[in-house]
Motif scaffolding. Structure first.
Motif, PDB file in Angstrom:
ATOM      1  N   PHE A 130       0.822  -1.213   0.000  1.00  0.00           N
ATOM      2  CA  PHE A 130       0.000   0.000   0.000  1.00  0.00           C
ATOM      3  C   PHE A 130       0.855   1.261   0.000  1.00  0.00           C
ATOM      4  CE2 PHE A 130      -2.699  -2.890   2.902  1.00  0.00           C
ATOM      5  CZ  PHE A 130      -3.169  -3.603   1.809  1.00  0.00           C
ATOM      6  N   ARG A 131       0.360   2.294  -0.699  1.00  0.00           N
ATOM      7  CA  ARG A 131       1.047   3.588  -0.772  1.00  0.00           C
ATOM      8  C   ARG A 131       0.120   4.681  -0.263  1.00  0.00           C
ATOM      9  NH1 ARG A 131       4.047   0.399  -1.778  1.00  0.00           N
ATOM     10  NH2 ARG A 131       4.855  -0.411  -3.735  1.00  0.00           N
ATOM     11  N   GLN A 132       0.722   5.835  -0.080  1.00  0.00           N
ATOM     12  CA  GLN A 132      -0.043   6.997   0.372  1.00  0.00           C
ATOM     13  C   GLN A 132      -1.330   7.189  -0.455  1.00  0.00           C
ATOM     14  OE1 GLN A 132       1.499   8.816   3.029  1.00  0.00           O
ATOM     15  NE2 GLN A 132      -0.569   9.644   3.277  1.00  0.00           N
ATOM     16  N   GLU A 133      -1.223   7.014  -1.762  1.00  0.00           N
ATOM     17  CA  GLU A 133      -2.396   7.277  -2.615  1.00  0.00           C
ATOM     18  C   GLU A 133      -3.486   6.212  -2.467  1.00  0.00           C
ATOM     19  OE1 GLU A 133       0.706   6.757  -3.783  1.00  0.00           O
ATOM     20  OE2 GLU A 133       0.724   5.474  -5.572  1.00  0.00           O
ATOM     21  N   HIS A 134      -3.184   5.132  -1.748  1.00  0.00           N
ATOM     22  CA  HIS A 134      -4.191   4.094  -1.532  1.00  0.00           C
ATOM     23  C   HIS A 134      -4.981   4.283  -0.244  1.00  0.00           C
ATOM     24  CE1 HIS A 134      -1.222   1.540  -4.048  1.00  0.00           C
ATOM     25  NE2 HIS A 134      -2.203   1.935  -4.830  1.00  0.00           N
ATOM     26  N   VAL A 135      -4.597   5.260   0.557  1.00  0.00           N
ATOM     27  CA  VAL A 135      -5.284   5.470   1.839  1.00  0.00           C
ATOM     28  C   VAL A 135      -6.777   5.664   1.579  1.00  0.00           C
ATOM     29  CG1 VAL A 135      -5.556   7.071   3.781  1.00  0.00           C
ATOM     30  CG2 VAL A 135      -3.272   6.332   3.064  1.00  0.00           C
ATOM     31  N   GLY A 136      -7.584   4.904   2.306  1.00  0.00           N
ATOM     32  CA  GLY A 136      -9.034   4.983   2.138  1.00  0.00           C
ATOM     33  C   GLY A 136      -9.588   3.917   1.199  1.00  0.00           C
ATOM     34  N   MET A 137      -8.705   3.201   0.490  1.00  0.00           N
ATOM     35  CA  MET A 137      -9.172   2.179  -0.459  1.00  0.00           C
ATOM     36  C   MET A 137      -9.200   0.795   0.208  1.00  0.00           C
ATOM     37  SD  MET A 137      -7.039   3.639  -3.738  1.00  0.00           S
ATOM     38  CE  MET A 137      -7.510   2.442  -4.954  1.00  0.00           C
ATOM     39  N   SER A 138      -9.848  -0.154  -0.458  1.00  0.00           N
ATOM     40  CA  SER A 138      -9.996  -1.515   0.066  1.00  0.00           C
ATOM     41  C   SER A 138      -8.649  -2.231   0.109  1.00  0.00           C
ATOM     42  CB  SER A 138     -10.963  -2.293  -0.829  1.00  0.00           C
ATOM     43  OG  SER A 138     -10.711  -3.689  -0.734  1.00  0.00           O
ATOM     44  N   LYS A 139      -8.328  -2.803   1.260  1.00  0.00           N
ATOM     45  CA  LYS A 139      -7.069  -3.534   1.394  1.00  0.00           C
ATOM     46  C   LYS A 139      -7.011  -4.733   0.455  1.00  0.00           C
ATOM     47  CE  LYS A 139      -5.568  -2.382   6.053  1.00  0.00           C
ATOM     48  NZ  LYS A 139      -5.186  -2.877   7.386  1.00  0.00           N
ATOM     49  N   SER A 140      -8.088  -5.509   0.410  1.00  0.00           N
ATOM     50  CA  SER A 140      -8.030  -6.744  -0.389  1.00  0.00           C
ATOM     51  C   SER A 140      -7.856  -6.407  -1.866  1.00  0.00           C
ATOM     52  CB  SER A 140      -9.285  -7.588  -0.155  1.00  0.00           C
ATOM     53  OG  SER A 140     -10.431  -6.897  -0.585  1.00  0.00           O
ATOM     54  N   GLN A 141      -8.522  -5.364  -2.328  1.00  0.00           N
ATOM     55  CA  GLN A 141      -8.456  -5.044  -3.760  1.00  0.00           C
ATOM     56  C   GLN A 141      -7.088  -4.484  -4.150  1.00  0.00           C
ATOM     57  OE1 GLN A 141     -11.962  -2.624  -4.115  1.00  0.00           O
ATOM     58  NE2 GLN A 141     -13.317  -4.393  -3.958  1.00  0.00           N
ATOM     59  N   VAL A 142      -6.568  -3.569  -3.337  1.00  0.00           N
ATOM     60  CA  VAL A 142      -5.253  -2.996  -3.657  1.00  0.00           C
ATOM     61  C   VAL A 142      -4.173  -4.079  -3.561  1.00  0.00           C
ATOM     62  CG1 VAL A 142      -3.502  -1.303  -2.969  1.00  0.00           C
ATOM     63  CG2 VAL A 142      -5.928  -0.678  -2.936  1.00  0.00           C
ATOM     64  N   ALA A 143      -4.271  -4.912  -2.526  1.00  0.00           N
ATOM     65  CA  ALA A 143      -3.268  -5.968  -2.345  1.00  0.00           C
ATOM     66  C   ALA A 143      -3.298  -6.956  -3.517  1.00  0.00           C
ATOM     67  CB  ALA A 143      -3.517  -6.706  -1.028  1.00  0.00           C
ATOM     68  N   ALA A 144      -4.488  -7.320  -3.951  1.00  0.00           N
ATOM     69  CA  ALA A 144      -4.606  -8.287  -5.052  1.00  0.00           C
ATOM     70  C   ALA A 144      -3.951  -7.734  -6.311  1.00  0.00           C
ATOM     71  CB  ALA A 144      -6.077  -8.611  -5.303  1.00  0.00           C
ATOM     72  N   ALA A 145      -4.213  -6.459  -6.598  1.00  0.00           N
ATOM     73  CA  ALA A 145      -3.630  -5.861  -7.799  1.00  0.00           C
ATOM     74  C   ALA A 145      -2.114  -5.784  -7.681  1.00  0.00           C
ATOM     75  CB  ALA A 145      -4.224  -4.469  -8.017  1.00  0.00           C
ATOM     76  N   ILE A 160      -5.789 -13.598  -8.647  1.00  0.00           N
ATOM     77  CA  ILE A 160      -6.127 -13.224  -7.271  1.00  0.00           C
ATOM     78  C   ILE A 160      -7.528 -12.632  -7.294  1.00  0.00           C
ATOM     79  CG2 ILE A 160      -5.342 -12.009  -5.203  1.00  0.00           C
ATOM     80  CD1 ILE A 160      -3.058 -13.481  -6.316  1.00  0.00           C
ATOM     81  N   VAL A 161      -8.426 -13.246  -6.545  1.00  0.00           N
ATOM     82  CA  VAL A 161      -9.787 -12.720  -6.461  1.00  0.00           C
ATOM     83  C   VAL A 161      -9.939 -11.991  -5.136  1.00  0.00           C
ATOM     84  CG1 VAL A 161     -12.239 -13.279  -6.529  1.00  0.00           C
ATOM     85  CG2 VAL A 161     -10.599 -14.650  -7.840  1.00  0.00           C
ATOM     86  N   ALA A 162     -10.200 -10.708  -5.196  1.00  0.00           N
ATOM     87  CA  ALA A 162     -10.316  -9.903  -3.977  1.00  0.00           C
ATOM     88  C   ALA A 162     -11.768  -9.795  -3.547  1.00  0.00           C
ATOM     89  CB  ALA A 162      -9.740  -8.515  -4.224  1.00  0.00           C
ATOM     90  N   HIS A 163     -12.011  -9.992  -2.258  1.00  0.00           N
ATOM     91  CA  HIS A 163     -13.351  -9.800  -1.699  1.00  0.00           C
ATOM     92  C   HIS A 163     -13.266  -8.736  -0.621  1.00  0.00           C
ATOM     93  CE1 HIS A 163     -14.793 -13.579  -3.549  1.00  0.00           C
ATOM     94  NE2 HIS A 163     -13.601 -14.035  -3.245  1.00  0.00           N
ATOM     95  N   HIS A 164     -13.949  -7.624  -0.845  1.00  0.00           N
ATOM     96  CA  HIS A 164     -13.980  -6.593   0.189  1.00  0.00           C
ATOM     97  C   HIS A 164     -15.193  -6.870   1.061  1.00  0.00           C
ATOM     98  CE1 HIS A 164     -13.298  -2.750   2.091  1.00  0.00           C
ATOM     99  NE2 HIS A 164     -14.566  -2.463   1.921  1.00  0.00           N
ATOM    100  N   GLY A 165     -14.972  -7.504   2.201  1.00  0.00           N
ATOM    101  CA  GLY A 165     -16.113  -7.830   3.048  1.00  0.00           C
ATOM    102  C   GLY A 165     -15.669  -8.543   4.307  1.00  0.00           C
ATOM    103  N   ASN A 166     -16.636  -8.752   5.202  1.00  0.00           N
ATOM    104  CA  ASN A 166     -16.384  -9.409   6.476  1.00  0.00           C
ATOM    105  C   ASN A 166     -16.480 -10.919   6.296  1.00  0.00           C
ATOM    106  OD1 ASN A 166     -16.418 -10.423   9.071  1.00  0.00           O
ATOM    107  ND2 ASN A 166     -17.722  -8.784   9.875  1.00  0.00           N
ATOM    108  N   VAL A 167     -15.436 -11.613   6.707  1.00  0.00           N
ATOM    109  CA  VAL A 167     -15.416 -13.067   6.519  1.00  0.00           C
ATOM    110  C   VAL A 167     -16.558 -13.738   7.284  1.00  0.00           C
ATOM    111  CG1 VAL A 167     -13.855 -13.591   8.446  1.00  0.00           C
ATOM    112  CG2 VAL A 167     -13.858 -15.057   6.411  1.00  0.00           C
ATOM    113  N   LYS A 168     -17.137 -13.023   8.239  1.00  0.00           N
ATOM    114  CA  LYS A 168     -18.249 -13.604   8.997  1.00  0.00           C
ATOM    115  C   LYS A 168     -19.592 -13.455   8.276  1.00  0.00           C
ATOM    116  CE  LYS A 168     -18.492 -13.510  13.456  1.00  0.00           C
ATOM    117  NZ  LYS A 168     -18.647 -12.974  14.826  1.00  0.00           N
ATOM    118  N   SER A 169     -19.613 -12.733   7.191  1.00  0.00           N
ATOM    119  CA  SER A 169     -20.895 -12.553   6.520  1.00  0.00           C
ATOM    120  C   SER A 169     -21.241 -13.818   5.715  1.00  0.00           C
ATOM    121  CB  SER A 169     -20.890 -11.301   5.652  1.00  0.00           C
ATOM    122  OG  SER A 169     -19.885 -11.398   4.687  1.00  0.00           O
TER     123      SER A 169
END
Lengths: 636, 325
Positions: A68-83, A94-103
């Protein structure tokens, strides 16, 4: 053939590499450990990965979450990490899911598609849930955690090894209400109090532990003052700030002293002189945050004068801003909100002065209030590397998992043998485990005091990690959640346990608790017991065995009168005093890993007044603000 | 670039915010020291890429040195490289991507080889992490480091094994963390042997109450010995040559010739030039941790060798030559 897999082919061999490339993995968490883990996995030839994370990127992540970089602040961790990791190995999907694993979308059917699950989580609650999903679907799970320089990795496999819940996990630390309201003696008590004062002034006041019912028997020393919200004029705000300061730090303190609350105390609290507070409230323009801030200001410790000015300045900041004052009555404390944190620091230090407790800098108060856990890249890198080594052993499948894999500790100081990374054998499942073993758990509580709603939210959900409970007594269903749940049963929630239908839940009643989302089916045996709030602030004890200490030391110190408890019967109090709350057990210097859990915000029932106090009081010392995790102690 | 002001004893707001989670671990003073330190990564192998990632994130300036061109195989461990970099200089290719991790730490690249770099060059650094260098270069650079007070870390990742040798000099001291709220110990001095002294100790003297010398240590030394003799690291086809090197080494070091079996030397040959990422991640993490310990002078440093076995996940510290009894 010289390609990006040349080294892997030479080291793993064609057969294992092919298995690795074909495997489908689930990574839960894209934070501190998750970033490292995703990188390691794609570089080790794992090409088919799903990653789930509900978090967004914060600036304080950037010192270690290297995807992650400064310009990613506020964005989804899973999506930025996957890219980001896709760049490291373009062959990977890499399939990114932005969500709670408990859902529900990540439930049993979702988990069924994977060959292996790797946790990179920061809280006990989600770990328990993933543990149960993996047990239900018989998927190997590689569990991990870090705190500061320490960390550990372990492997869980149904029927072969201990599951995540075979060893009890230390639970959230709760503080008795009267310690917070009347007898603080540690900085953390003052921070908790300051957060409660924040809630009283800016949030849902009636949920604050400091809320006093205007219709109550005793006149409150401060409620009328607090609720007289000022107009936007500077003078009105100053007058309000002065009145609140005087009410909290002079009048209320004097009132408690007058009530003989502190009889026998080593040192009486000292009220701050009202005249001085009034003068300081008017000097808000000289508050530390208003004068030119130099580097390192957040390490300064504000005394009475600076704190009182800052207190006033915060009220000015809120009430002179149309955008902010609109939210008075609904604000939630957030450690990253500067006004909230300045207010809490100032209030904490004024409170600390009154009670002769060491003062805190903004930085340190923030650490306590937000339960910030130190976290660094190196430990996460080591732990994520160790996880992949365990994954390779599972893929190789040369031996059963319990023989092939290890529990590995990462230590700060070497063991006697000089080990900094210490592998130990995996333990077999614990027979008494309520999740993977007996499926039975004992709960000791006051069936006459606790409501069923409290039981569901605090015992079943928070402590036992049940996600969507269905509860039966005998053959009759008394509560259920989830899709198509019978809403009429919600009428049972406000009832006391002993008043529930079918004769009530009393001493010795067995409840059947099922959770279809976790494929969990547990018998909860309830035993009636009255606890002293000082000793067991949670009001209940979970476990098959009552502490041995109660037999050995029948006369633990009775609760002292000055704590203002409501006169629990002496016998019960003595027994309760000897009971070992989970938090105390957690502090014991054992070689067991001590996982931590986030403050649970997941219960959907509004907790009752008493529950609110306890839950709100929990400065989640066992819970972190983000990513990473764990405290571990090890020796050989 | 907004560099830290080394004259101030406080951190600015940007540093405070970015480094919050680590300052809570090692404190402001240690962070100031780290922010004014510079590490040379000599030989930008996979393990050095991991260490550099960790330490640039922590705020430590970096120079990455490598004269070699990137290969496709390098893409498997060095995540700063992409397919477009193959054939180009490894250091130059990685510089910009390493820099992106933290704009408060300055990252430079150096394309000259170790042979081309004069002694004086190495003295500008606080620490040097040396990877993939032959033993005679290790000894040469160690001599420079010892005279200039530069901390040296020799690191090798080969197959499932990891090897790290430290030389923090003769005058190093550190403080031990005594637990929460108990602060730090008084300074504890610890003298490090030179690389020459360390590798010169006969292996038979490196046994302890738990067993003989670590096999990972012996394999690493065999690999370096082979390189000194043949001018290159062993490869998969060097099994027979390696067996005779091993026999000589074991005899010279006072160990039975069956201490290392021929299938083990065969594995060593196949793995000597192979890096795999999980081992790089673990070893690069330990290396990062050790650099942080040395710069902060907090925590017991690995004195003086750390060995990692990725087949068992055991990572342990040993001392060579052993302490005098």
């Amino acid at each position: 053939m010289a390609d990006r897999y040349a080294h892997l082919r030479a080291s793993l061999g064609d057969e294992l590499l092919a298995k690795v490339q074909a495997a489908k993995l689930l990574v839960v968490g894209a934070g501190g450990i998750g970033c490292e883990l995703l990188k390691n996995l794609v570089l080790t030839g794992f090409l088919n990965i799903h990653v789930v994370d509900l978090d967004i990127i914060d600036v304080s992540n950037l010192n270690r979450q290297f995807l992650f970089r400064q310009e990613h602040v506020g964005m989804s961790k899973s999506q930025v990490a996957a890219a980001a990791v896709k760049v490291f190995n373009p062959d990977a999907t890499i399939v990114a899911h932005h969500g709670n694993v408990k859902s529900p979308e990540f439930g049993l059917n979702f988990v069924a598609q994977f060959d292996l699950v790797l946790n990179a989580l920061d809280n006990v609650d989600a770990r328990r849930h993933v543990n149960r999903l993996c047990l239900a679907k018989d998927k190997p799970l590689i569990e991990s955690g870090t705190t500061g320089y320490l960390g550990q990795v372990t492997v869980i496999r149904k029927g072969e090894t201990e599951c995540y819940e075979c060893q009890p996990k230390p639970t959230q630390k709760s503080y008795p209400i009267c310690t917070i309201r009347s007898t603080p003696d540690k900085p953390v008590h003052c921070v908790v109090w300051a957060k409660e004062l924040f809630r009283l002034l800016f949030g849902r006041a009636e949920d604050s532990m400091l809320y006093e019912d205007p219709a109550g028997d005793e006149p409150s020393a401060y409620m009328a003052t607090v609720t007289a919200r000022p107009e936007a004029s500077a003078d009105a705000i100053t007058a309000y700030a002065a009145a609140v300061l005087v009410a909290q730090f002079e009048t209320e303190v004097a009132k408690r002293i007058g009530m003989d609350v502190y009889k026998g105390a080593k040192r009486l609290p000292e009220a701050v002189a009202g005249g001085a507070l009034r003068a300081l409230a008017a000097e808000y323009a000289q508050a530390p945050s208003r004068v030119a801030r130099k580097a390192g200001w957040d390490r300064d410790v504000w005394g009475v004068e600076e704190s009182a000015r800052e207190f006033s300045a915060c009220l000015h900041d809120v009430y002179s801003s149309a955008a902010l004052r609109e939210h008075v009555g609904s604000m939630e404390f957030d450690k990253d909100d500067k006004i909230a944190m300045r207010f809490v620091t100032a209030a904490c230090n004024l409170r600390s002065v009154v009670f002769h407790i060491p003062l805190q800098s903004y930085h340190d108060a923030k650490g306590i209030a937000g339960n910030i856990i130190a976290a660094i890249a190196t430990t996460n890198a080591i732990i994520a590397g160790l996880q992949v080594l365990e994954a390779l052993k599972i893929m190789r499948a040369a031996k059963p998992i319990r023989e092939a894999c290890n529990y590995v500790w990462c230590l700060r100081e070497g063991t006697r043998k000089g080990l900094l990374l210490q592998p130990t054998a995996l333990e077999p499942p614990s027979k008494g485990c309520f999740v993977c073993g007996t499926r039975t758990v004992d709960v000791h509580l006051d069936t006459a005091a606790l409501t069923f709603g409290e039981f569901v939210s605090r015992v079943l959900k928070s402590r036992l990690g049940v996600n969507e409970p269905s509860v039966s007594v005998g053959s009759s269903l008394i509560y259920e959640e989830g899709e198509d749940a019978a809403q009429g049963l919600r009428a049972n929630l406000p009832k006391r346990l002993r008043d529930l239908p079918g004769g009530g839940v009393t001493d010795g009643t067995s409840l059947s608790v099922e959770d279809f989302s976790q494929d969990l089916d547990v018998t909860v045996c309830v035993y009636h017991r009255v606890f002293d709030e000082e000793e067991v602030p949670d009001g209940f004890v979970v476990g098959g065995q009552m502490p041995v200490a109660s037999a050995a030391k029948p006369s633990a110190e009775p609760p002292s009168a000055e704590t203002g408890t409501n006169g629990a019967p002496a016998a019960a109090a003595a027994a309760a005093a000897a009971a070992v709350p989970a938090a105390a057990a957690a502090a014991a210097p054992t070689a067991q890993p001590a996982k931590r859990g986030r403050e649970d915000g997941g219960s959907e029932e509004p907790p009752s007044k008493r529950a609110a106090a306890t839950v709100a009081t929990a400065v989640d010392t066992t819970g972190g603000d983000d990513d990473d995790d764990v405290i571990c102690v090890g020796d050989d | 670039m907004a560099a830290a002001d080394p004259s101030s004893d406080a951190l600015n707001d940007q540093e405070s915010e970015l480094y919050d989670r680590q300052i809570r671990l090692w404190g402001v003073q240690a962070q100031k020291r780290m922010s004014s330190s510079k590490v040379l990564y000599a030989g930008f192998t996979g393990v050095c890429a991991e260490a550099a990632k960790n330490l640039v994130l922590a705020g430590i300036h970096a120079t990455i040195q490598d004269h070699r061109a990137a290969t496709y195989a390098d893409l498997g461990t060095n995540f700063f490289l992409t397919a477009e970099d193959v054939g180009k200089n490894r250091a130059a290719s990685c510089q910009a991507r390493l820099q992106q991790l933290n704009n408060l730490a300055k990252v430079d690249a150096e394309e000259r080889s170790l042979e081309e770099l004069e002694d004086a060059y190495f003295k500008q650094f606080t620490c040097i992490c040396l990877s993939g260098a032959p033993l005679h270069q290790q000894k040469r650079i160690d001599g420079i480091c010892r005279s200039a007070g530069v901390f040296l870390y020799v690191v090798e990742s080969f197959g499932f094994y990891g090897y790290l040798m430290l030389d923090l000099g003769q005058g190093f001291s550190y403080r031990k963390e005594l637990g929460e709220n108990k602060g730090l110990s008084d300074p504890i001095p610890v003298a490090f042997p030179s690389i020459e002294e360390a590798v010169g100790a006969p292996w038979s003297t490196l046994k302890n109450r738990w067993g003989p010398v670590s096999k990972v240590y012996a394999l690493a030394q065999l690999m370096l010995e082979f390189e000194e003799k043949h001018g290159r690291r062993p490869g998969a086809s060097d099994g027979d040559t390696m067996t005779s090197v091993a026999q000589q080494c074991l005899k010279r070091n006072g160990l039975p010739t069956d201490f290392i079996a021929s299938d083990e030397t065969a594995v060593l040959c196949a793995q000597a030039q192979v890096e795999i990422n999980p081992v790089c991640a673990v070893l690069g993490g330990i290396l990062g941790q050790e650099v942080i310990k040395a710069l902060s002078q907090k925590g017991t440093p690995a004195h003086n060798v750390f060995l990692f076995d990725g087949t068992t996940s055991e990572g342990k510290v040993m001392l060579t030559p052993p302490a005098a009894k």
